[in-house]
Design a protein around this motif. Structure first.
Motif, PDB file in Angstrom:
ATOM      1  N   ILE A   1       0.824  -1.226   0.009  1.00 50.86           N
ATOM      2  CA  ILE A   1       0.189  -0.082  -0.162  1.00 50.86           C
ATOM      3  C   ILE A   1       0.907   1.165  -0.017  1.00 50.86           C
ATOM      4  O   ILE A   1       1.630   1.310   0.948  1.00 50.86           O
ATOM      5  CB  ILE A   1      -0.849  -0.107   1.300  1.00 50.86           C
ATOM      6  CG1 ILE A   1      -1.672  -1.292   1.204  1.00 50.86           C
ATOM      7  CG2 ILE A   1      -1.724   1.100   1.120  1.00 50.86           C
ATOM      8  CD1 ILE A   1      -2.600  -1.414   2.704  1.00 50.86           C
ATOM      9  N   ASN A   2       0.697   2.118  -1.078  1.00 48.71           N
ATOM     10  CA  ASN A   2       1.464   3.251  -1.015  1.00 48.71           C
ATOM     11  C   ASN A   2       0.875   4.346  -0.540  1.00 48.71           C
ATOM     12  O   ASN A   2       1.771   5.326   0.208  1.00 48.71           O
ATOM     13  CB  ASN A   2       1.807   3.547  -2.694  1.00 48.71           C
ATOM     14  CG  ASN A   2       2.210   2.466  -3.483  1.00 48.71           C
ATOM     15  OD1 ASN A   2       3.361   1.852  -2.945  1.00 48.71           O
ATOM     16  ND2 ASN A   2       1.695   2.131  -4.679  1.00 48.71           N
ATOM     17  N   GLU A   3      -0.499   4.595  -0.550  1.00 50.21           N
ATOM     18  CA  GLU A   3      -1.116   5.637  -0.002  1.00 50.21           C
ATOM     19  C   GLU A   3      -2.620   5.459  -0.019  1.00 50.21           C
ATOM     20  O   GLU A   3      -2.985   4.545  -0.726  1.00 50.21           O
ATOM     21  CB  GLU A   3      -0.792   7.091  -1.044  1.00 50.21           C
ATOM     22  CG  GLU A   3      -1.179   8.298  -0.370  1.00 50.21           C
ATOM     23  CD  GLU A   3      -0.956   9.602  -1.362  1.00 50.21           C
ATOM     24  OE1 GLU A   3      -1.140  10.458  -0.885  1.00 50.21           O
ATOM     25  OE2 GLU A   3      -0.793   9.223  -2.438  1.00 50.21           O
ATOM     26  N   ALA A   4      -3.420   5.908   1.163  1.00 50.51           N
ATOM     27  CA  ALA A   4      -4.695   5.663   1.146  1.00 50.51           C
ATOM     28  C   ALA A   4      -5.545   6.803   1.820  1.00 50.51           C
ATOM     29  O   ALA A   4      -4.969   7.546   2.559  1.00 50.51           O
ATOM     30  CB  ALA A   4      -4.980   4.430   2.019  1.00 50.51           C
ATOM     31  N   ILE A   5      -6.631   7.018   1.356  1.00 50.76           N
ATOM     32  CA  ILE A   5      -7.620   8.004   1.770  1.00 50.76           C
ATOM     33  C   ILE A   5      -8.819   7.492   2.188  1.00 50.76           C
ATOM     34  O   ILE A   5      -9.391   6.682   1.551  1.00 50.76           O
ATOM     35  CB  ILE A   5      -7.901   9.082   0.792  1.00 50.76           C
ATOM     36  CG1 ILE A   5      -6.243   9.876   0.465  1.00 50.76           C
ATOM     37  CG2 ILE A   5      -8.663  10.322   1.294  1.00 50.76           C
ATOM     38  CD1 ILE A   5      -5.883   9.365  -0.828  1.00 50.76           C
ATOM     39  N   ILE A   6      -9.697   8.070   3.339  1.00 52.22           N
ATOM     40  CA  ILE A   6     -10.966   7.547   3.588  1.00 52.22           C
ATOM     41  C   ILE A   6     -11.828   8.821   3.622  1.00 52.22           C
ATOM     42  O   ILE A   6     -11.468   9.884   4.037  1.00 52.22           O
ATOM     43  CB  ILE A   6     -10.810   7.079   4.925  1.00 52.22           C
ATOM     44  CG1 ILE A   6     -11.940   5.989   5.394  1.00 52.22           C
ATOM     45  CG2 ILE A   6     -10.377   7.743   6.107  1.00 52.22           C
ATOM     46  CD1 ILE A   6     -12.010   5.285   6.921  1.00 52.22           C
ATOM     47  N   HIS A   7     -13.150   8.479   3.069  1.00 49.69           N
ATOM     48  CA  HIS A   7     -14.142   9.498   3.125  1.00 49.69           C
ATOM     49  C   HIS A   7     -15.361   8.921   3.727  1.00 49.69           C
ATOM     50  O   HIS A   7     -15.633   7.644   3.711  1.00 49.69           O
ATOM     51  CB  HIS A   7     -14.602   9.864   1.701  1.00 49.69           C
ATOM     52  CG  HIS A   7     -13.344  10.442   0.835  1.00 49.69           C
ATOM     53  ND1 HIS A   7     -12.655  11.800   1.184  1.00 49.69           N
ATOM     54  CD2 HIS A   7     -12.647   9.957  -0.086  1.00 49.69           C
ATOM     55  CE1 HIS A   7     -11.576  11.830   0.378  1.00 49.69           C
ATOM     56  NE2 HIS A   7     -11.618  10.820  -0.322  1.00 49.69           N
TER      57      HIS A   7
ATOM     58  N   GLU B   1      -2.624   8.576   7.770  1.00 45.75           N
ATOM     59  CA  GLU B   1      -1.200   8.058   8.091  1.00 45.75           C
ATOM     60  C   GLU B   1      -1.077   6.722   8.428  1.00 45.75           C
ATOM     61  O   GLU B   1      -1.590   5.960   9.058  1.00 45.75           O
ATOM     62  CB  GLU B   1      -0.933   8.696   9.398  1.00 45.75           C
ATOM     63  CG  GLU B   1       0.346   8.614  10.055  1.00 45.75           C
ATOM     64  CD  GLU B   1       0.570   8.706  11.732  1.00 45.75           C
ATOM     65  OE1 GLU B   1       1.305   8.573  12.332  1.00 45.75           O
ATOM     66  OE2 GLU B   1      -0.239   9.726  12.158  1.00 45.75           O
ATOM     67  N   LEU B   2      -0.514   6.105   7.427  1.00 42.18           N
ATOM     68  CA  LEU B   2      -0.327   4.608   7.339  1.00 42.18           C
ATOM     69  C   LEU B   2       0.856   4.035   8.442  1.00 42.18           C
ATOM     70  O   LEU B   2       1.880   3.632   8.087  1.00 42.18           O
ATOM     71  CB  LEU B   2       0.406   4.145   6.037  1.00 42.18           C
ATOM     72  CG  LEU B   2      -0.912   4.414   4.952  1.00 42.18           C
ATOM     73  CD1 LEU B   2      -0.288   3.973   3.641  1.00 42.18           C
ATOM     74  CD2 LEU B   2      -1.924   3.732   5.173  1.00 42.18           C
ATOM     75  N   ASN B   3       0.356   4.293  10.017  1.00 43.04           N
ATOM     76  CA  ASN B   3       1.456   3.789  10.776  1.00 43.04           C
ATOM     77  C   ASN B   3       0.906   2.186  10.728  1.00 43.04           C
ATOM     78  O   ASN B   3       0.191   1.707   9.819  1.00 43.04           O
ATOM     79  CB  ASN B   3       0.805   4.131  12.165  1.00 43.04           C
ATOM     80  CG  ASN B   3      -0.583   4.073  12.488  1.00 43.04           C
ATOM     81  OD1 ASN B   3      -1.297   3.029  12.264  1.00 43.04           O
ATOM     82  ND2 ASN B   3      -1.306   4.958  13.147  1.00 43.04           N
ATOM     83  N   GLU B   4       1.579   1.348  11.579  1.00 49.87           N
ATOM     84  CA  GLU B   4       1.752   0.005  11.406  1.00 49.87           C
ATOM     85  C   GLU B   4       0.245  -0.608  11.602  1.00 49.87           C
ATOM     86  O   GLU B   4      -0.228  -1.605  10.997  1.00 49.87           O
ATOM     87  CB  GLU B   4       2.652  -0.548  12.591  1.00 49.87           C
ATOM     88  CG  GLU B   4       2.671  -2.252  12.612  1.00 49.87           C
ATOM     89  CD  GLU B   4       3.641  -2.812  13.826  1.00 49.87           C
ATOM     90  OE1 GLU B   4       3.588  -4.141  13.836  1.00 49.87           O
ATOM     91  OE2 GLU B   4       4.326  -1.951  14.416  1.00 49.87           O
ATOM     92  N   ASP B   5      -0.456  -0.148  12.704  1.00 48.20           N
ATOM     93  CA  ASP B   5      -1.942  -0.806  12.879  1.00 48.20           C
ATOM     94  C   ASP B   5      -2.920  -0.526  11.692  1.00 48.20           C
ATOM     95  O   ASP B   5      -3.570  -1.485  11.527  1.00 48.20           O
ATOM     96  CB  ASP B   5      -2.341  -0.032  14.114  1.00 48.20           C
ATOM     97  CG  ASP B   5      -1.833  -0.474  15.315  1.00 48.20           C
ATOM     98  OD1 ASP B   5      -1.141  -1.712  15.328  1.00 48.20           O
ATOM     99  OD2 ASP B   5      -1.892   0.230  16.586  1.00 48.20           O
ATOM    100  N   ILE B   6      -2.863   1.006  11.159  1.00 41.99           N
ATOM    101  CA  ILE B   6      -3.671   1.177  10.153  1.00 41.99           C
ATOM    102  C   ILE B   6      -3.276   0.419   8.781  1.00 41.99           C
ATOM    103  O   ILE B   6      -3.957   0.093   8.188  1.00 41.99           O
ATOM    104  CB  ILE B   6      -3.798   2.726   9.788  1.00 41.99           C
ATOM    105  CG1 ILE B   6      -4.359   3.420  10.884  1.00 41.99           C
ATOM    106  CG2 ILE B   6      -4.613   3.001   8.427  1.00 41.99           C
ATOM    107  CD1 ILE B   6      -4.462   5.207  11.124  1.00 41.99           C
ATOM    108  N   TYR B   7      -1.908   0.373   8.452  1.00 45.13           N
ATOM    109  CA  TYR B   7      -1.389  -0.313   7.310  1.00 45.13           C
ATOM    110  C   TYR B   7      -1.844  -1.830   7.237  1.00 45.13           C
ATOM    111  O   TYR B   7      -2.071  -2.256   6.345  1.00 45.13           O
ATOM    112  CB  TYR B   7       0.069  -0.132   7.335  1.00 45.13           C
ATOM    113  CG  TYR B   7       0.770  -1.168   5.967  1.00 45.13           C
ATOM    114  CD1 TYR B   7       0.985  -0.093   4.928  1.00 45.13           C
ATOM    115  CD2 TYR B   7       1.150  -2.236   5.952  1.00 45.13           C
ATOM    116  CE1 TYR B   7       1.575  -0.546   3.778  1.00 45.13           C
ATOM    117  CE2 TYR B   7       1.415  -2.808   4.726  1.00 45.13           C
ATOM    118  CZ  TYR B   7       1.927  -1.906   3.704  1.00 45.13           C
ATOM    119  OH  TYR B   7       2.236  -2.154   2.549  1.00 45.13           O
ATOM    120  N   LYS B   8      -1.756  -2.483   8.712  1.00 49.85           N
ATOM    121  CA  LYS B   8      -2.093  -3.901   8.807  1.00 49.85           C
ATOM    122  C   LYS B   8      -3.425  -4.143   8.599  1.00 49.85           C
ATOM    123  O   LYS B   8      -3.926  -4.917   7.952  1.00 49.85           O
ATOM    124  CB  LYS B   8      -1.630  -4.240  10.180  1.00 49.85           C
ATOM    125  CG  LYS B   8      -1.886  -5.898  10.538  1.00 49.85           C
ATOM    126  CD  LYS B   8      -1.298  -6.167  11.846  1.00 49.85           C
ATOM    127  CE  LYS B   8      -1.211  -7.661  11.918  1.00 49.85           C
ATOM    128  NZ  LYS B   8      -0.794  -8.021  13.437  1.00 49.85           N
TER     129      LYS B   8
END
Length: 344
Positions: A9-15, A32-39
Protein backbone atom coordinates in the motif's frame (compact mmCIF):
# COMPACT_ATOMS: atom_id res chain seq x y z
CA UNK A 1 -6.94 -16.51 -13.15
CA UNK A 2 -4.18 -14.13 -12.10
CA UNK A 3 -3.79 -14.54 -8.34
CA UNK A 4 -2.33 -11.64 -6.35
CA UNK A 5 0.25 -12.74 -3.81
CA UNK A 6 2.25 -9.56 -3.13
CA UNK A 7 0.57 -6.31 -2.02
CA UNK A 8 2.13 -3.00 -1.03
CA UNK A 9 0.00 0.00 0.00
CA UNK A 10 1.56 3.27 -1.15
CA UNK A 11 -1.10 5.75 -0.05
CA UNK A 12 -4.71 5.66 1.15
CA UNK A 13 -7.55 8.09 1.84
CA UNK A 14 -10.87 7.60 3.64
CA UNK A 15 -14.14 9.52 3.13
CA UNK A 16 -17.46 9.37 5.01
CA UNK A 17 -20.58 8.65 2.94
CA UNK A 18 -23.61 8.92 5.24
CA UNK A 19 -26.93 8.28 3.53
CA UNK A 20 -28.60 10.62 6.04
CA UNK A 21 -26.31 13.51 5.14
CA UNK A 22 -26.71 16.17 2.48
CA UNK A 23 -23.09 16.00 1.31
CA UNK A 24 -20.27 13.49 1.67
CA UNK A 25 -17.62 14.28 4.28
CA UNK A 26 -14.50 14.51 2.13
CA UNK A 27 -11.02 14.11 3.56
CA UNK A 28 -8.29 16.55 2.50
CA UNK A 29 -5.38 14.44 3.71
CA UNK A 30 -4.05 10.90 3.16
CA UNK A 31 -4.21 8.46 6.03
CA UNK A 32 -1.19 8.14 8.25
CA UNK A 33 -0.18 4.58 7.45
CA UNK A 34 1.21 3.61 10.81
CA UNK A 35 1.68 -0.07 11.60
CA UNK A 36 -1.88 -0.67 12.87
CA UNK A 37 -3.68 1.14 10.03
CA UNK A 38 -1.43 -0.39 7.36
CA UNK A 39 -2.04 -3.86 8.79
CA UNK A 40 -5.82 -3.23 8.98
CA UNK A 41 -6.08 -2.13 5.32
CA UNK A 42 -3.64 -4.78 4.09
CA UNK A 43 -5.69 -7.58 5.70
CA UNK A 44 -8.89 -6.34 4.08
CA UNK A 45 -7.28 -5.97 0.64
CA UNK A 46 -5.66 -9.39 0.92
CA UNK A 47 -9.02 -10.96 1.93
CA UNK A 48 -10.70 -9.35 -1.09
CA UNK A 49 -8.06 -10.71 -3.47
CA UNK A 50 -8.49 -14.19 -1.99
CA UNK A 51 -12.29 -14.11 -2.01
CA UNK A 52 -13.80 -16.68 -4.38
CA UNK A 53 -16.43 -14.15 -5.47
CA UNK A 54 -13.81 -11.76 -6.88
CA UNK A 55 -14.46 -11.48 -10.63
CA UNK A 56 -12.76 -10.06 -13.71
CA UNK A 57 -14.48 -7.08 -15.33
CA UNK A 58 -14.02 -4.73 -18.26
CA UNK A 59 -15.03 -1.09 -18.49
CA UNK A 60 -17.85 -0.39 -20.90
CA UNK A 61 -17.00 1.84 -23.88
CA UNK A 62 -19.33 4.59 -22.65
CA UNK A 63 -17.93 7.52 -20.67
CA UNK A 64 -17.22 6.69 -17.02
CA UNK A 65 -15.91 9.15 -14.44
CA UNK A 66 -14.34 6.30 -12.43
CA UNK A 67 -12.58 4.91 -15.49
CA UNK A 68 -11.29 8.30 -16.65
CA UNK A 69 -9.96 9.71 -13.39
CA UNK A 70 -8.33 6.44 -12.33
CA UNK A 71 -6.66 5.95 -15.73
CA UNK A 72 -5.32 9.52 -15.62
CA UNK A 73 -3.73 8.69 -12.27
CA UNK A 74 -2.36 5.28 -13.26
CA UNK A 75 -0.91 6.68 -16.51
CA UNK A 76 0.79 9.59 -14.74
CA UNK A 77 -1.38 12.37 -16.18
CA UNK A 78 -2.55 13.29 -12.67
CA UNK A 79 -0.70 12.36 -9.50
CA UNK A 80 -2.97 13.63 -6.70
CA UNK A 81 -4.63 10.64 -5.04
CA UNK A 82 -6.60 12.87 -2.65
CA UNK A 83 -8.38 14.64 -5.53
CA UNK A 84 -8.98 11.32 -7.33
CA UNK A 85 -10.48 9.80 -4.19
CA UNK A 86 -12.75 12.82 -3.63
CA UNK A 87 -14.13 12.49 -7.16
CA UNK A 88 -14.84 8.78 -6.62
CA UNK A 89 -16.50 9.55 -3.28
CA UNK A 90 -18.75 12.16 -4.91
CA UNK A 91 -19.77 9.67 -7.58
CA UNK A 92 -20.62 7.00 -5.02
CA UNK A 93 -22.53 9.46 -2.81
CA UNK A 94 -24.61 10.69 -5.76
CA UNK A 95 -25.67 7.08 -6.45
CA UNK A 96 -26.43 6.50 -2.76
CA UNK A 97 -28.62 9.61 -2.66
CA UNK A 98 -30.79 8.09 -5.37
CA UNK A 99 -31.23 4.76 -3.59
CA UNK A 100 -31.97 4.62 0.12
CA UNK A 101 -31.32 0.85 0.15
CA UNK A 102 -27.57 1.43 -0.25
CA UNK A 103 -26.01 1.37 3.23
CA UNK A 104 -23.88 4.21 4.56
CA UNK A 105 -20.16 3.55 4.54
CA UNK A 106 -16.63 4.82 4.69
CA UNK A 107 -15.04 4.75 1.24
CA UNK A 108 -11.34 3.91 1.18
CA UNK A 109 -9.30 4.65 -1.94
CA UNK A 110 -5.75 3.31 -2.02
CA UNK A 111 -2.85 3.29 -4.41
CA UNK A 112 -1.31 -0.19 -4.29
CA UNK A 113 1.51 -2.04 -6.00
CA UNK A 114 1.10 -5.78 -6.62
CA UNK A 115 2.95 -8.58 -8.37
CA UNK A 116 0.48 -8.00 -11.24
CA UNK A 117 1.32 -4.30 -11.46
CA UNK A 118 -0.04 -1.02 -9.99
CA UNK A 119 -3.73 -0.71 -9.12
CA UNK A 120 -6.21 1.64 -7.49
CA UNK A 121 -8.17 -0.12 -4.73
CA UNK A 122 -11.72 1.00 -3.94
CA UNK A 123 -13.12 -0.43 -0.69
CA UNK A 124 -16.73 0.28 0.30
CA UNK A 125 -16.63 -0.37 4.03
CA UNK A 126 -20.26 -0.63 5.15
CA UNK A 127 -20.85 0.22 8.78
CA UNK A 128 -21.32 -2.57 11.29
CA UNK A 129 -22.94 -2.24 14.70
CA UNK A 130 -20.39 -2.54 17.48
CA UNK A 131 -20.75 -2.05 21.21
CA UNK A 132 -18.55 -0.23 23.70
CA UNK A 133 -18.68 0.68 27.34
CA UNK A 134 -19.94 4.04 28.59
CA UNK A 135 -18.88 5.51 31.92
CA UNK A 136 -21.23 7.78 33.87
CA UNK A 137 -20.93 9.37 37.29
CA UNK A 138 -24.13 9.05 39.34
CA UNK A 139 -24.11 10.57 42.82
CA UNK A 140 -20.30 10.58 42.75
CA UNK A 141 -20.32 6.87 41.93
CA UNK A 142 -19.11 5.24 38.74
CA UNK A 143 -21.75 3.54 36.56
CA UNK A 144 -20.65 1.54 33.52
CA UNK A 145 -23.05 0.58 30.75
CA UNK A 146 -22.92 -0.77 27.22
CA UNK A 147 -23.94 1.42 24.27
CA UNK A 148 -24.12 0.64 20.52
CA UNK A 149 -21.86 2.26 17.93
CA UNK A 150 -23.64 2.28 14.59
CA UNK A 151 -20.74 3.54 12.45
CA UNK A 152 -18.09 0.94 13.17
CA UNK A 153 -15.84 -0.28 10.36
CA UNK A 154 -15.70 -4.02 9.56
CA UNK A 155 -12.97 -5.68 11.58
CA UNK A 156 -10.02 -7.52 10.10
CA UNK A 157 -11.85 -10.82 10.55
CA UNK A 158 -14.92 -9.61 8.64
CA UNK A 159 -15.36 -9.49 4.87
CA UNK A 160 -16.00 -6.44 2.74
CA UNK A 161 -19.01 -6.78 0.44
CA UNK A 162 -17.97 -4.45 -2.37
CA UNK A 163 -14.49 -3.62 -3.66
CA UNK A 164 -12.71 -2.93 -6.94
CA UNK A 165 -9.08 -3.13 -8.02
CA UNK A 166 -8.50 -1.10 -11.17
CA UNK A 167 -5.51 -1.69 -13.49
CA UNK A 168 -4.04 0.52 -16.21
CA UNK A 169 -6.09 -0.19 -19.36
CA UNK A 170 -4.12 -2.04 -22.03
CA UNK A 171 -5.71 -2.99 -25.35
CA UNK A 172 -4.29 -6.52 -25.44
CA UNK A 173 -5.72 -7.49 -22.02
CA UNK A 174 -9.18 -9.02 -21.68
CA UNK A 175 -9.99 -7.32 -18.35
CA UNK A 176 -9.34 -3.92 -16.74
CA UNK A 177 -10.33 -4.51 -13.13
CA UNK A 178 -11.20 -7.08 -10.48
CA UNK A 179 -14.55 -6.62 -8.74
CA UNK A 180 -16.11 -7.96 -5.57
CA UNK A 181 -19.85 -7.29 -5.53
CA UNK A 182 -21.70 -9.43 -3.02
CA UNK A 183 -25.46 -9.06 -2.86
CA UNK A 184 -27.47 -9.11 0.34
CA UNK A 185 -29.44 -12.33 0.77
CA UNK A 186 -33.00 -11.07 1.17
CA UNK A 187 -36.33 -10.90 -0.56
CA UNK A 188 -35.19 -7.59 -1.99
CA UNK A 189 -32.33 -9.10 -4.01
CA UNK A 190 -34.08 -8.09 -7.22
CA UNK A 191 -34.84 -4.58 -6.02
CA UNK A 192 -33.99 -1.55 -8.14
CA UNK A 193 -30.31 -0.70 -8.06
CA UNK A 194 -29.09 -4.03 -6.65
CA UNK A 195 -26.15 -3.95 -9.09
CA UNK A 196 -25.36 -0.26 -8.57
CA UNK A 197 -21.70 -0.90 -7.78
CA UNK A 198 -20.91 -2.58 -11.11
CA UNK A 199 -23.44 -0.84 -13.35
CA UNK A 200 -23.75 2.70 -12.02
CA UNK A 201 -20.54 3.38 -10.10
CA UNK A 202 -17.87 1.47 -12.02
CA UNK A 203 -19.61 1.23 -15.39
CA UNK A 204 -18.20 -2.20 -16.22
CA UNK A 205 -19.34 -5.69 -17.21
CA UNK A 206 -18.21 -9.03 -15.81
CA UNK A 207 -15.75 -11.11 -17.83
CA UNK A 208 -15.61 -14.86 -17.21
CA UNK A 209 -12.22 -16.33 -16.39
CA UNK A 210 -10.85 -19.84 -15.88
CA UNK A 211 -11.90 -19.95 -12.22
CA UNK A 212 -15.48 -18.90 -13.02
CA UNK A 213 -15.83 -21.59 -15.69
CA UNK A 214 -14.19 -24.26 -13.52
CA UNK A 215 -16.51 -23.44 -10.60
CA UNK A 216 -19.55 -23.39 -12.88
CA UNK A 217 -18.67 -26.83 -14.28
CA UNK A 218 -18.15 -28.34 -10.81
CA UNK A 219 -21.32 -26.81 -9.33
CA UNK A 220 -23.46 -27.65 -12.37
CA UNK A 221 -22.25 -31.26 -12.42
CA UNK A 222 -22.99 -31.59 -8.70
CA UNK A 223 -26.49 -30.12 -9.13
CA UNK A 224 -27.19 -32.48 -12.06
CA UNK A 225 -25.85 -35.49 -10.13
CA UNK A 226 -28.05 -34.76 -7.11
CA UNK A 227 -31.09 -34.52 -9.37
CA UNK A 228 -30.47 -37.62 -11.52
CA UNK A 229 -28.77 -39.95 -9.03
CA UNK A 230 -30.32 -38.83 -5.76
CA UNK A 231 -30.91 -42.43 -4.62
CA UNK A 232 -27.93 -44.06 -6.34
CA UNK A 233 -24.97 -43.12 -4.11
CA UNK A 234 -22.42 -45.34 -5.85
CA UNK A 235 -23.13 -43.89 -9.29
CA UNK A 236 -23.09 -40.38 -7.83
CA UNK A 237 -19.70 -41.11 -6.28
CA UNK A 238 -18.36 -42.32 -9.65
CA UNK A 239 -19.35 -39.05 -11.31
CA UNK A 240 -17.87 -36.94 -8.52
CA UNK A 241 -14.64 -38.94 -8.67
CA UNK A 242 -14.53 -38.45 -12.46
CA UNK A 243 -14.85 -34.68 -11.96
CA UNK A 244 -12.03 -34.68 -9.38
CA UNK A 245 -9.84 -36.80 -11.66
CA UNK A 246 -10.43 -34.39 -14.53
CA UNK A 247 -9.58 -31.37 -12.37
CA UNK A 248 -6.37 -32.98 -11.14
CA UNK A 249 -5.11 -34.51 -14.38
CA UNK A 250 -6.45 -32.43 -17.27
CA UNK A 251 -5.54 -28.93 -18.41
CA UNK A 252 -8.77 -28.73 -20.40
CA UNK A 253 -11.99 -30.73 -19.85
CA UNK A 254 -14.08 -31.14 -22.98
CA UNK A 255 -17.75 -31.71 -22.08
CA UNK A 256 -18.37 -34.01 -25.06
CA UNK A 257 -15.40 -36.24 -24.20
CA UNK A 258 -16.16 -36.16 -20.46
CA UNK A 259 -19.71 -37.38 -21.01
CA UNK A 260 -18.51 -40.13 -23.38
CA UNK A 261 -16.00 -41.36 -20.82
CA UNK A 262 -18.34 -41.26 -17.79
CA UNK A 263 -21.79 -42.31 -19.06
CA UNK A 264 -22.91 -45.39 -20.98
CA UNK A 265 -26.55 -44.61 -21.77
CA UNK A 266 -27.08 -42.26 -24.72
CA UNK A 267 -30.05 -40.55 -23.09
CA UNK A 268 -28.01 -39.80 -19.95
CA UNK A 269 -25.10 -38.49 -22.03
CA UNK A 270 -27.35 -36.11 -23.92
CA UNK A 271 -29.17 -35.02 -20.76
CA UNK A 272 -25.87 -34.20 -19.04
CA UNK A 273 -24.38 -32.35 -22.02
CA UNK A 274 -27.54 -30.32 -22.49
CA UNK A 275 -27.66 -29.32 -18.82
CA UNK A 276 -23.98 -28.30 -18.64
CA UNK A 277 -24.12 -26.35 -21.90
CA UNK A 278 -27.20 -24.50 -20.65
CA UNK A 279 -24.93 -23.15 -17.91
CA UNK A 280 -22.68 -21.67 -20.62
CA UNK A 281 -19.94 -24.31 -20.39
CA UNK A 282 -18.69 -26.31 -23.37
CA UNK A 283 -15.01 -26.57 -22.51
CA UNK A 284 -13.28 -26.03 -19.19
CA UNK A 285 -9.80 -24.55 -19.00
CA UNK A 286 -9.07 -25.82 -15.50
CA UNK A 287 -7.99 -23.28 -12.90
CA UNK A 288 -5.44 -25.47 -11.14
CA UNK A 289 -5.01 -23.14 -8.15
CA UNK A 290 -8.74 -23.18 -7.41
CA UNK A 291 -8.99 -26.93 -8.12
CA UNK A 292 -6.16 -27.80 -5.72
CA UNK A 293 -7.82 -25.77 -2.97
CA UNK A 294 -11.22 -27.29 -3.73
CA UNK A 295 -9.91 -30.85 -3.71
CA UNK A 296 -7.78 -30.51 -0.61
CA UNK A 297 -10.62 -31.74 1.57
CA UNK A 298 -13.71 -33.86 0.97
CA UNK A 299 -16.94 -33.25 2.84
CA UNK A 300 -19.57 -35.98 2.81
CA UNK A 301 -23.07 -35.18 4.06
CA UNK A 302 -24.73 -38.54 4.60
CA UNK A 303 -28.52 -38.98 4.54
CA UNK A 304 -28.86 -40.03 8.16
CA UNK A 305 -27.41 -36.80 9.55
CA UNK A 306 -23.70 -37.67 9.57
CA UNK A 307 -21.07 -35.26 8.23
CA UNK A 308 -17.59 -36.52 7.39
CA UNK A 309 -14.56 -34.34 6.67
CA UNK A 310 -11.57 -36.06 5.12
CA UNK A 311 -8.41 -35.01 3.36
CA UNK A 312 -8.38 -35.96 -0.31
CA UNK A 313 -5.50 -38.35 0.44
CA UNK A 314 -7.45 -40.18 3.18
CA UNK A 315 -10.58 -40.32 1.02
CA UNK A 316 -8.69 -42.34 -1.60
CA UNK A 317 -6.73 -44.47 0.91
CA UNK A 318 -8.61 -47.77 1.27
CA UNK A 319 -6.65 -48.61 4.39
CA UNK A 320 -8.43 -45.69 6.10
CA UNK A 321 -11.76 -45.21 4.30
CA UNK A 322 -13.75 -47.41 1.94
CA UNK A 323 -17.13 -47.43 0.20
CA UNK A 324 -18.66 -50.85 -0.56
CA UNK A 325 -21.86 -51.93 -2.35
CA UNK A 326 -24.68 -53.63 -0.48
CA UNK A 327 -26.35 -54.93 -3.66
CA UNK A 328 -29.65 -53.15 -3.01
CA UNK A 329 -28.61 -49.72 -4.26
CA UNK A 330 -27.19 -48.62 -0.91
CA UNK A 331 -23.57 -48.47 0.19
CA UNK A 332 -21.57 -48.84 3.38
CA UNK A 333 -18.92 -46.28 4.27
CA UNK A 334 -16.24 -47.67 6.55
CA UNK A 335 -13.71 -45.72 8.61
CA UNK A 336 -10.90 -48.19 9.36
CA UNK A 337 -8.30 -48.79 12.06
CA UNK A 338 -9.23 -45.90 14.35
CA UNK A 339 -6.65 -45.54 17.13
CA UNK A 340 -8.05 -42.43 18.77
CA UNK A 341 -10.97 -40.01 18.55
CA UNK A 342 -12.27 -37.05 20.48
CA UNK A 343 -15.78 -35.68 20.94
CA UNK A 344 -16.46 -32.03 20.09
Amino acid sequence: MEYISDININEAIIHILDNNGVEPVLNEYPLELNEDIYKFLHKHIDKCFKDEELRYAKFKPERSIVKEVVQDYLNGIENNLVELSKELARQMFAIMNGNTNIPSCDLVIASITTDQGPMIAVLKMDYVKNFTHQIEFVDNKIGIGIVPQSAGLPGSGQKIQKAAFIKPIREEENYNLMVLDKQRKSKKDEEYGANYFINNFLGCSIVQNERDITKTFVNATEAWTREIYNEKPLKAMEIRDAVKKGLMEEEVINIEKFSEDVFKEESIKENFKKFIKEQGVEEVEVDKTWAEKKLKRVRLKIDNGIDLYLSNEDYHDKSKFEVTRNGDGTVNMTIKFVTNYIEK
